[in-house]
Enzyme design. Sequence first.
Site, short mmCIF file in Angstrom:
data_model
loop_
_atom_site.label_atom_id
_atom_site.label_comp_id
_atom_site.label_asym_id
_atom_site.label_seq_id
_atom_site.Cartn_x
_atom_site.Cartn_y
_atom_site.Cartn_z
N GLN A 61 -10.57 9.71 6.63
CA GLN A 61 -9.55 10.59 7.21
C GLN A 61 -9.34 11.79 6.30
O GLN A 61 -9.08 11.61 5.10
CB GLN A 61 -8.23 9.83 7.38
CG GLN A 61 -7.07 10.65 7.88
CD GLN A 61 -7.34 11.28 9.25
OE1 GLN A 61 -7.86 10.62 10.16
NE2 GLN A 61 -7.03 12.55 9.39
N MET A 62 -9.48 12.99 6.85
CA MET A 62 -9.25 14.17 6.02
C MET A 62 -7.82 14.15 5.48
O MET A 62 -6.90 13.70 6.16
CB MET A 62 -9.54 15.46 6.77
CG MET A 62 -8.74 15.69 8.01
SD MET A 62 -9.31 17.13 8.92
CE MET A 62 -8.81 18.44 7.83
N GLY A 63 -7.67 14.61 4.23
CA GLY A 63 -6.36 14.57 3.59
C GLY A 63 -6.06 13.24 2.92
O GLY A 63 -5.01 13.06 2.32
N GLY A 74 0.83 -1.20 0.00
CA GLY A 74 0.00 0.00 0.00
C GLY A 74 0.86 1.24 0.00
O GLY A 74 2.00 1.22 0.47
N ILE A 75 0.29 2.29 -0.55
CA ILE A 75 0.98 3.60 -0.56
C ILE A 75 -0.01 4.69 -0.15
O ILE A 75 -1.23 4.46 -0.15
CB ILE A 75 1.54 3.94 -1.96
CG1 ILE A 75 0.41 4.00 -3.02
CG2 ILE A 75 2.62 2.95 -2.37
CD1 ILE A 75 0.82 4.66 -4.33
N THR A 76 0.53 5.84 0.19
CA THR A 76 -0.30 7.03 0.41
C THR A 76 0.18 8.14 -0.52
O THR A 76 1.36 8.20 -0.88
CB THR A 76 -0.19 7.54 1.87
OG1 THR A 76 1.18 7.71 2.19
CG2 THR A 76 -0.83 6.58 2.85
N TYR A 109 -6.97 7.40 -0.25
CA TYR A 109 -6.60 6.25 0.61
C TYR A 109 -7.82 5.70 1.34
O TYR A 109 -8.02 4.49 1.42
CB TYR A 109 -5.54 6.74 1.60
CG TYR A 109 -4.93 5.67 2.49
CD1 TYR A 109 -3.93 4.83 2.01
CD2 TYR A 109 -5.32 5.55 3.82
CE1 TYR A 109 -3.34 3.88 2.85
CE2 TYR A 109 -4.74 4.60 4.66
CZ TYR A 109 -3.75 3.78 4.16
OH TYR A 109 -3.17 2.84 4.99
P1 NDP Z 1 5.70 0.53 4.02
O1 NDP Z 1 5.68 1.77 3.22
O2 NDP Z 1 6.61 0.44 5.20
O3 NDP Z 1 6.02 -0.72 3.05
C1 NDP Z 1 5.31 -0.86 1.88
C2 NDP Z 1 5.69 -2.15 1.20
O4 NDP Z 1 4.84 -2.27 0.04
C3 NDP Z 1 7.12 -2.20 0.70
O5 NDP Z 1 7.58 -3.54 0.75
C4 NDP Z 1 6.99 -1.74 -0.75
O6 NDP Z 1 8.02 -2.22 -1.60
C5 NDP Z 1 5.66 -2.39 -1.11
N1 NDP Z 1 4.99 -1.78 -2.23
C6 NDP Z 1 4.54 -0.50 -2.38
N2 NDP Z 1 3.99 -0.33 -3.60
C7 NDP Z 1 4.09 -1.53 -4.23
C8 NDP Z 1 3.75 -2.00 -5.52
N3 NDP Z 1 3.15 -1.20 -6.42
N4 NDP Z 1 4.02 -3.29 -5.85
C9 NDP Z 1 4.62 -4.12 -4.96
N5 NDP Z 1 4.97 -3.73 -3.71
C10 NDP Z 1 4.73 -2.45 -3.36
O7 NDP Z 1 4.18 0.27 4.42
P2 NDP Z 1 3.53 -0.10 5.84
O8 NDP Z 1 4.19 -1.30 6.42
O9 NDP Z 1 3.44 1.13 6.66
O10 NDP Z 1 2.03 -0.49 5.40
C11 NDP Z 1 1.68 -1.79 4.96
C12 NDP Z 1 0.19 -1.83 4.74
O11 NDP Z 1 -0.49 -1.54 5.95
C13 NDP Z 1 -0.31 -0.82 3.70
O12 NDP Z 1 -1.35 -1.39 2.95
C14 NDP Z 1 -0.82 0.31 4.56
O13 NDP Z 1 -1.79 1.05 3.89
C15 NDP Z 1 -1.40 -0.46 5.73
N6 NDP Z 1 -1.50 0.33 6.97
C16 NDP Z 1 -0.40 0.87 7.56
C17 NDP Z 1 -0.51 1.56 8.77
C18 NDP Z 1 0.68 2.13 9.49
O14 NDP Z 1 0.51 2.71 10.59
N7 NDP Z 1 1.90 1.97 8.98
C19 NDP Z 1 -1.83 1.75 9.40
C20 NDP Z 1 -2.92 1.13 8.68
C21 NDP Z 1 -2.75 0.45 7.52
P3 NDP Z 1 9.44 -1.39 -1.71
O15 NDP Z 1 10.17 -1.66 -0.43
O16 NDP Z 1 10.12 -2.00 -2.90
O17 NDP Z 1 9.09 0.04 -1.88
#
Ligand code: NDP
Length: 240
Positions: A141-143, A84-86, A147
């Site tokens: 969530q605003m902003g 996931g990304i933001t 997402y």
């Molecule tokens: P990180 O940014 O720490 O890690 C993201 C991971 O996803 C990395 O391994 C990245 O690969 C990979 N990734 C991103 N885009 C792609 C893509 N297009 N194809 C394949 N892999 C991809 O994320 P988080 O650990 O913080 O979040 C993980 C999940 O949890 C997300 O879905 C997020 O929305 C959700 N989440 C997170 C929260 C938080 O507090 N952190 C709270 C609630 C939900 P690479 O290393 O190569 O960039």
Amino acid sequence: MARIALVTGGTRGIGAAISKALKETGHTVIANYAGNDEKAKAFSDETGIHVEKFDVSDHAVCAARLPEIEAAIGPIDVVVNNAGITRDTTFHRMSWEQWSAVIDTDLSSLFSVTRPLINGMRDRGFGRVINISSINGQKGQMGQVNYSAAKAGVIGFTKALAQENARKGITVNAVCPGYIDTDMVAAVPEKVLESIIAAIPVGRLGQAGEIGKLCAYLASEDAAFITGATMTINGGQYIT
Ligand code: NDP
């Protein structure tokens, strides 16, 4: 039984903790990532977990790579859609690119990754699909209109797919983390972080390992009666 599990975005943050927890519970884990080769190599060297680089937001790439990966490693019985990304900004400033990047990566990837795997799970009579949503998909969530929309979509995807596959031994569940102590949250200024923690009834951030353990349980045989569920794991910050 040793099963094969794919964790998208499984080399960093929450995904890395999920990959490790699944390995600890006996799975053969494939951790996917997008582009950070250095981090993926360090993770693989440290854990012995196999890593696979491909972009889950690219439908054609997923359609080509997933059958190749299954042919090389074996049938995937557990998939954790975690990548996931933001691209945060208020809606009145949001570009189509910011909208599309988040919808493609956080929502459409669930189609592209799960679709090539689901028929194998149905044929074998076992499957676990675990989709990482977010507290912000539940409450908005605003902003984060992009997402919040994507993560709410993840919950709808989960509920419908669970119903379609319940008789085939496949469970489909969503996990909604609150604020988790990852690099992303660590980068938040101290004062802002203090106010975030003050809004969490248990009085601390969550740990990535706590999400990992929940996913490992959902992936287990013991969790066969849990399907279509939205598991909140947020320290009481948003109680549904
Ligand atoms: P990180 O940014 O720490 O890690 C993201 C991971 O996803 C990395 O391994 C990245 O690969 C990979 N990734 C991103 N885009 C792609 C893509 N297009 N194809 C394949 N892999 C991809 O994320 P988080 O650990 O913080 O979040 C993980 C999940 O949890 C997300 O879905 C997020 O929305 C959700 N989440 C997170 C929260 C938080 O507090 N952190 C709270 C609630 C939900 P690479 O290393 O190569 O960039």
